[in-house]
Design an enzyme around this catalytic site. Sequence first.
Site, PDB file in Angstrom:
ATOM      1  N   GLY A 108     -11.853  29.221  79.483  1.00 46.26           N
ATOM      2  CA  GLY A 108     -10.577  29.709  78.989  1.00 46.26           C
ATOM      3  C   GLY A 108      -9.664  30.037  80.150  1.00 46.26           C
TER       4      GLY A 108
ATOM      5  CD  GLN B 104      -7.169  33.724  83.898  1.00 43.59           C
ATOM      6  OE1 GLN B 104      -7.186  33.193  82.807  1.00 43.59           O
ATOM      7  NE2 GLN B 104      -8.254  33.849  84.635  1.00 43.59           N
TER       8      GLN B 104
ATOM      9  CG  HIS C 112     -11.735  36.979  78.889  1.00 40.98           C
ATOM     10  ND1 HIS C 112     -12.744  37.554  79.639  1.00 40.98           N
ATOM     11  CD2 HIS C 112     -10.887  36.420  79.802  1.00 40.98           C
ATOM     12  CE1 HIS C 112     -12.499  37.367  80.926  1.00 40.98           C
ATOM     13  NE2 HIS C 112     -11.390  36.662  81.046  1.00 40.98           N
ATOM     14  CD  GLU C 113      -8.998  33.186  78.834  1.00 38.54           C
ATOM     15  OE1 GLU C 113      -8.076  33.475  79.625  1.00 38.54           O
ATOM     16  OE2 GLU C 113     -10.178  33.058  79.202  1.00 38.54           O
TER      17      GLU C 113
ATOM     18  CG  HIS D 100      -6.387  37.070  81.461  1.00 41.30           C
ATOM     19  ND1 HIS D 100      -6.519  37.677  82.691  1.00 41.30           N
ATOM     20  CD2 HIS D 100      -7.545  36.398  81.251  1.00 41.30           C
ATOM     21  CE1 HIS D 100      -7.712  37.387  83.194  1.00 41.30           C
ATOM     22  NE2 HIS D 100      -8.357  36.621  82.344  1.00 41.30           N
TER      23      HIS D 100
ATOM     24  CB  CYS E  21     -12.609  36.742  84.669  1.00 37.53           C
ATOM     25  SG  CYS E  21     -10.842  36.449  84.664  1.00 37.53           S
ATOM     26  CG  LEU E  22     -11.994  30.539  85.808  1.00 36.20           C
ATOM     27  CD1 LEU E  22     -11.086  29.408  85.338  1.00 36.20           C
ATOM     28  CD2 LEU E  22     -13.164  29.993  86.610  1.00 36.20           C
TER      29      LEU E  22
END
Length: 156
Positions: free
Chosen positions: A45, A50, A134-135, A138, A92-93
């Site tokens: 995701g 991000q 989660h996304e 962000h 998480c990236l």
Amino acid sequence: MRREILVYPDPFLARKAVSVAAVDDRIRALIRDMFETMYASEGVGLAATQVGVGKRVVVVDVSPVDETIAPVAVVNPEIVERKGSVSGEEGCLSVPGVQGEVCRAETVVVRGLDGEGKPLQLQAGGILSRALQHEIDHLDGVLFIDRISTTAAPAR
Ligand code: ZN
């Protein structure tokens, strides 16, 4: 085009994203880039925040975990229903090397627009539910480490 992923503690990650007024060519290009960037980093995701874009756009593809679930892009996603509560491990990236248990709603209903600007409603459970929450976090400037109950040491 692959975009650069911002890494914690980049202050942009704490910014609240604004709604997309219209799904135009720029937004469609952003969505394509976000999928490309996510796949290149082997994530499931990615939120526009991000990649340094303060617009409410997320992409999710959890098919590495559950191959029956198709990739999805959601513009202006909104969680309109949450049910249950379940703990699960997340990474998480934007927070490389950190994983931790996060408690999330078990199932969610998400409304928004698809990549063509058409209304979209998703009923999600399991990994898709977790990834969407989660996304969408962000987009509100919230990282999973803000919700973590126990911080694990970097994996491997
Ligand atoms: Zn993340």
